[in-house]
Enzyme design. Structure first.
Site, PDB file in Angstrom:
ATOM      1  N   LYS A 171       0.839  -1.207   0.000  1.00 38.62           N
ATOM      2  CA  LYS A 171       0.000   0.000   0.000  1.00 38.62           C
ATOM      3  C   LYS A 171       0.866   1.246   0.000  1.00 38.62           C
ATOM      4  O   LYS A 171       0.548   2.250  -0.660  1.00 38.62           O
ATOM      5  CB  LYS A 171      -0.938   0.000   1.212  1.00 38.62           C
ATOM      6  CG  LYS A 171      -1.842   1.248   1.304  1.00 38.62           C
ATOM      7  CD  LYS A 171      -2.727   1.422   0.078  1.00 38.62           C
ATOM      8  CE  LYS A 171      -3.519   2.728   0.086  1.00 38.62           C
ATOM      9  NZ  LYS A 171      -4.572   2.785   1.103  1.00 38.62           N
ATOM     10  N   LYS A 239      -0.088  11.784   5.402  1.00 40.26           N
ATOM     11  CA  LYS A 239       0.271  10.755   6.382  1.00 40.26           C
ATOM     12  C   LYS A 239       0.895   9.545   5.696  1.00 40.26           C
ATOM     13  O   LYS A 239       1.925   9.014   6.125  1.00 40.26           O
ATOM     14  CB  LYS A 239      -0.973  10.362   7.177  1.00 40.26           C
ATOM     15  CG  LYS A 239      -0.785   9.241   8.188  1.00 40.26           C
ATOM     16  CD  LYS A 239      -1.146   7.865   7.644  1.00 40.26           C
ATOM     17  CE  LYS A 239      -2.607   7.758   7.266  1.00 40.26           C
ATOM     18  NZ  LYS A 239      -2.967   6.369   6.803  1.00 40.26           N
TER      19      LYS A 239
END
Length: 292
Positions: A171, A239
């Site tokens: 990811k 983030k």
């Protein structure tokens, strides 16, 4: 249905809400928990059940699916989850968190007799609504297979990529590519505008050639219209790029273009645009070009 499960969904936001709704439509018994009650009520209206706490949601569930913003959020619910989930239950964490945190939580779950896979997703809000998410899954082969009936209800591409934490590593790579592609599409659109070219016509032909990509397909129209309604917020991609740059540094891998895009995403956020869609990188290109 033979594969019906009782599935507790923790986190009913932009991604978790549609995923829970798709689980209901697939015939699962879904009980949801979210800090804001209106999200729980929305799930109930769609045929799910509501819970007032993490503990209430996970008690008795066959599967627990978490979809939360960041590593501390997942760690924050882990205590109640592991203390109240039944032995043998399966925890699917679909959040995007640090690979090392995913591996550590997997170990803690194993100690409690709870199976766990890390299964972050790609496809944004549209993919969550359509049930067409791409899901990269880390864990044992047995646990990944056990998770498939649930994952099949929310995604169309489900791939076991390795042991615990591997899903989060893949990811991170996904978020690196997505951010870089958005930045290049943003630059191309501003470039086209500066030359007076019809951007919609240009995107049509670009999307049909070697430059074709999902960002052109899903994001270009909004970028052309200046519509940055969040499907995936700048705050969250900022983030994620922090996860990427940290993990790359730990592995001794150079990501020069990725590091630049991480800085650009951080700059966009610092300008107060953290709640906009990540395609708002176009705003920063316009500003750097003296157009804003």
């Amino acid at each position: 249905m033979s594969e019906q499960r009782t599935v507790a969904v923790i986190g009913l936001g932009i991604m978790g809400g549609p995923m829970a709704a798709n689980l209901v439509r697939a015939g699962h018994d879904v009980i949801g928990y979210n800090r804001s009650r209106e999200k729980v009520d929305a799930l109930v209206a769609q045929g799910g059940r509501g819970a007032g706490s993490v503990a209430e949601a996970v008690t008795g569930a066959d599967v627990v699916l978490t979809m939360l913003p960041d590593s501390p959020d997942v760690e924050g619910v882990a205590g109640d989850l592991l203390a109240n989930a039944r032995p043998g239950a399966l925890w699917i964490d679909a959040s995007t968190i640090r690979p090392d945190v995913a591996a550590r939580l997997n170990g803690a779950a194993t100690e409690r007799g709870i199976r766990m896979v890390d299964a972050p997703v790609s496809g944004g809000e549209a993919g969550a609504v359509e049930g067409s998410l791409s899901i990269m899954v880390g864990g044992t082969a047995e646990d990944v297979e056990a998770a498939r009936p649930v994952l099949d209800a929310v995604g169309s591409t489900i791939v076991h990529v390795g042991p615990a934490g591997s899903g989060q590593t893949v990811k991170a790579a996904n978020q690196l590519i997505v951010a870089g592609t958005i930045q290049l599409v943003a630059e191309a659109l501003v470039f086209l505008d500066a030359h007076g070219v019809d951007a919609e016509a240009a995107v049509e032909v670009l999307a049909g050639g070697l430059a074709g990509n999902r960002i052109l397909d899903r994001k270009a129209a909004g970028m052309i219209a200046g519509d940055y309604t969040p499907g995936f917020r700048v705050d969250l991609h900022h983030k994620d790029l922090g996860i990427v740059t940290s993990a790359a540094r730990e592995a001794g891998v150079a990501i020069p273009l990725g590091a630049v895009v991480a800085q650009l995403m951080g700059a966009l956020r610092a300008r107060g645009h953290g709640s906009l869609d990540h395609s708002a990188l176009r705003l920063l290109v316009e500003e750097l070009s003296g157009l804003k």
